[in-house]
Scaffold this motif. Sequence first.
Motif, mmCIF file in Angstrom:
data_model
loop_
_atom_site.group_PDB
_atom_site.id
_atom_site.type_symbol
_atom_site.label_atom_id
_atom_site.label_comp_id
_atom_site.label_asym_id
_atom_site.label_seq_id
_atom_site.Cartn_x
_atom_site.Cartn_y
_atom_site.Cartn_z
ATOM 1 N N THR A 114 0.960 -0.979 -0.369
ATOM 2 C CA THR A 114 -0.056 0.416 0.209
ATOM 3 C C THR A 114 0.896 1.094 0.000
ATOM 4 N N PRO A 115 -0.013 2.491 -0.625
ATOM 5 C CA PRO A 115 1.409 3.212 0.103
ATOM 6 C C PRO A 115 1.399 3.707 1.119
ATOM 7 N N LYS A 116 0.654 3.431 2.406
ATOM 8 C CA LYS A 116 1.725 3.438 3.684
ATOM 9 C C LYS A 116 2.349 2.732 3.732
ATOM 10 N N GLN A 117 2.265 1.480 3.487
ATOM 11 C CA GLN A 117 3.441 0.570 3.283
ATOM 12 C C GLN A 117 4.681 1.237 2.669
ATOM 13 N N THR A 118 4.251 1.464 1.357
ATOM 14 C CA THR A 118 5.659 2.298 1.024
ATOM 15 C C THR A 118 6.425 3.449 1.855
ATOM 16 N N ARG A 119 5.531 4.016 1.701
ATOM 17 C CA ARG A 119 6.307 5.307 3.124
ATOM 18 C C ARG A 119 7.177 5.668 3.674
ATOM 19 N N HIS A 120 6.580 4.295 4.395
ATOM 20 C CA HIS A 120 7.420 3.576 6.025
ATOM 21 C C HIS A 120 8.139 2.842 5.917
ATOM 22 N N GLU A 121 8.939 2.360 4.372
ATOM 23 C CA GLU A 121 9.977 1.867 3.995
ATOM 24 C C GLU A 121 11.108 2.520 4.028
ATOM 25 N N GLU A 122 10.354 3.836 2.874
ATOM 26 C CA GLU A 122 11.288 5.117 2.815
ATOM 27 C C GLU A 122 11.831 5.661 3.392
ATOM 28 N N PHE A 179 7.021 -4.817 24.830
ATOM 29 C CA PHE A 179 6.978 -4.352 23.739
ATOM 30 C C PHE A 179 5.856 -5.539 22.263
ATOM 31 N N GLU A 180 6.378 -6.419 23.261
ATOM 32 C CA GLU A 180 4.851 -7.669 22.200
ATOM 33 C C GLU A 180 4.024 -7.145 22.541
ATOM 34 N N ARG A 181 3.601 -7.040 24.632
ATOM 35 C CA ARG A 181 2.482 -6.897 24.639
ATOM 36 C C ARG A 181 1.122 -5.322 24.036
ATOM 37 N N GLU A 182 2.709 -4.662 23.862
ATOM 38 C CA GLU A 182 2.018 -2.732 23.414
ATOM 39 C C GLU A 182 1.769 -2.632 22.048
ATOM 40 N N TYR A 183 2.910 -3.227 20.861
ATOM 41 C CA TYR A 183 2.500 -3.580 19.540
ATOM 42 C C TYR A 183 2.073 -4.419 18.998
ATOM 43 N N PRO A 184 1.247 -4.872 19.321
ATOM 44 C CA PRO A 184 1.455 -7.109 18.787
ATOM 45 C C PRO A 184 0.747 -6.924 17.756
ATOM 46 N N ASP A 185 1.047 -6.307 16.248
ATOM 47 C CA ASP A 185 1.314 -6.150 15.350
ATOM 48 C C ASP A 185 2.096 -5.886 14.254
ATOM 49 N N ALA A 200 13.396 -0.640 13.907
ATOM 50 C CA ALA A 200 14.483 -0.920 12.722
ATOM 51 C C ALA A 200 13.559 -0.887 11.342
ATOM 52 N N GLY A 201 12.199 -2.101 12.218
ATOM 53 C CA GLY A 201 11.456 -3.102 11.225
ATOM 54 C C GLY A 201 9.427 -1.722 11.329
ATOM 55 N N ASN A 202 9.602 -0.820 11.872
ATOM 56 C CA ASN A 202 8.685 -0.742 12.299
ATOM 57 C C ASN A 202 8.798 0.342 12.218
ATOM 58 N N VAL A 203 7.326 1.769 11.609
ATOM 59 C CA VAL A 203 6.446 2.709 12.488
ATOM 60 C C VAL A 203 6.024 2.735 12.758
ATOM 61 N N LEU A 204 5.799 3.279 14.221
ATOM 62 C CA LEU A 204 4.696 2.733 15.264
ATOM 63 C C LEU A 204 3.963 3.793 15.020
ATOM 64 N N GLU A 205 4.202 4.849 15.751
ATOM 65 C CA GLU A 205 3.524 5.729 15.769
ATOM 66 C C GLU A 205 3.506 7.090 14.686
#
Length: 723
Positions: free
Chosen positions: A12-20, A203-209, A284-289
């Motif tokens: 998705t555009p959002k995922q592409t932007r987050h990767e950038e 971290f796993e409890r707060e950000y399960p996805d 390193a692998g996620n944009v959380l907020e």
Amino acid sequence: MARKDKSDTEKTPKQTRHEEILTEAMERFSYAEERLSASKQLQLQDIKFSIGDSDNGYQWPEVIWKQRITDKRPALTMNKIPQFINQVVNDSRQNRPAIKIRPVDSGSDIKSAEIIQGIIRNIESVSRADIAYDTAIESAARCGEGYFRILPEYCDDMSFNQEILIKRIRNPLSVWPDPDYQEPDGSDMGWCFIIDEMPRKEFEREYPDSNRSDWDGGGRFVGWVNKDKVRIAEYYRIIKEKAEVVLLSDGSVIYADEAIPDGLTEVKRRDGYRHKVEWFKLTAGNVLEETEVVGRYIPVIPVIGNEVDIEGRPHRSGLTRNSKDAQRQYNYWTTAETEMIALAPKAPFIGYKGQFTDKKWKDANTRNYAYLEADTDAVNADGTVLPLPQRQQFAGVPAGIVTAKQSSNSDIRETMGIYNASLGAPSNEHSGKAILAKQREADTGTFHYNDNLSRSIKHAGRIIVSWIPKYYDTERVIRILGEDGTPDTVKIDPAAPTALIESKDKNAAIKRIFNPTVGKYDVTVDVGPSYASKRAEAAESMMEMTRVAPEILKVAGDLVVRNMDWPGAQEIADRIKSAMPPELVGKDDNEPVPPKVMAMVKQVEAAQQMIQQQGQALAQKEQELNGTQAQVDAAMKELQAQDKVMRAEFKAAKAELKLMQHDMQTDSEKAAAESLMRYTEQLEHTINQLSAMLDHALSGDEAGEPPEPPAQEATEQETEPTE
């Protein structure tokens, strides 16, 4: 939960932007590590050294400390660093930098600038900003670098209104700024990271996805994830885009893609830039907020100590860096002195063999005997009696060790630029001025720490001023604080036509309406003692001034008493103020005298002039007594007629004043009218005295005393009239 593999076309555009964003963030963080790691490693050593933990040997070379511990030899730590750091921090606490706001354009004025300043004082009070400032300058003095930040937060869980807060950053090493920024306050910072670590299970409890498929792999996850912790970064960045700006006919400026308001026209345009600040919370692998930050500055403000650029790399240090060797030397000589004394043998008795046959000699160093007996049968070869045993005294610590220890202590102070006078130690100066001059000279060596803090607080003020129109964008009533901490309220109304609207009704619930979107303001910083200290100094100066010029109490007595801190000072000041002439009372509140009161003042001034004219006429007639009796009688009758006319006019004026007094509406008008009536009664008393003197002169009773004026009129006001 592992994320399914998708091709780039399926993202998705959002995922592409987050990767950038993640790619950019990892590249910039690697660049910051490469440029700043050496300096931060030295800063970490400075922090550990300044703590001086003797159990870990932070102030000893590692090899020597381990060898001494292995050999069970002492390795003492006499840490002198904290007292010098506290000297800098506590000096800053006594001379707290205060943000000052000044109006810039025609849309702002001094009173609206005071409202902005009151809002900032309230922000600092609610945020406990003094903690943020103190933590930042302490870190700057300890390791060369400290930080604080500005954040927006909702007023409560059920509110949509936000407020601005100033928060401390306890660990300065957690901040990784753009290494290429130049300004000492960080105003030109292009991006910045604030690093924190969270337990992996939490971290796993707060950000399960979140994406955790590559945590155990390599690449950019190295250093960001381990079996116990997950590194989380707050990432600020500024996006600078080219954009045309347009000057409108009213002097305002907008971007070319914005609509021109009705009634305005374009004057000219030019090429410019649009700044946008973005904030991300990421691993390193996620944009959380993510969110957009208002304004054009990154709200993370550095406070630096000493800064040096070495081959394009910034190196920052505090008080600790240059004093390390002197502190190590002091520790060594203190340890050597202690070791020499501890290992020196007890003061023994020296004697000849055979003199210590009594068993008491063996435990004489642990027990207190009344006497010790030596064997007197022991003699020399020639038959002479041997001398009695003598105690061998300890030779003492070598003078070289004592001198070296004193020299090391002096070296610590000199490397920091803080001398005995700054620490309150006695010196050769005896006069107060000489002592203060010596302390001021010593404080100069560390003045740049407070100066750098002032620069940073000034930049924080600029950020807050730019945030206020954005976060105080709804109609509501907020609290503001005066310089002395006195609370007040003001209504925020972004739809108001001007920056400030003041109600003339003193009883109104809302006296001021403020529009933060109107006008421009500049920020300065005032460094000095707190308001309480200034007030005490002002009271002392005022009392000294009144001793030299006592007449000041007649025109400013209420202000002098109001600055006193003893009980009842405010009540006494109010009473003094109520008895003062109304024209002075009006100036005291920086308010114009009401027109009705001004009319009363003019009436009283006219009556006062009549009194002066009557007195002058009476004196002139007394000089004419040397003329003929007929001329004197005629002159006195003429004067009596003028006196009757003057008294009649004054009574009419007084009656008119009383009618005007009933028409007063506001509290300030009523208070001024009441004060003016008391003043009028003083004048009437003076007129009655002059009339009585005139009647006495016409009666021909030269030998008798002039009669007193009527008792009621004379006792209405005991004080003498003020001209």
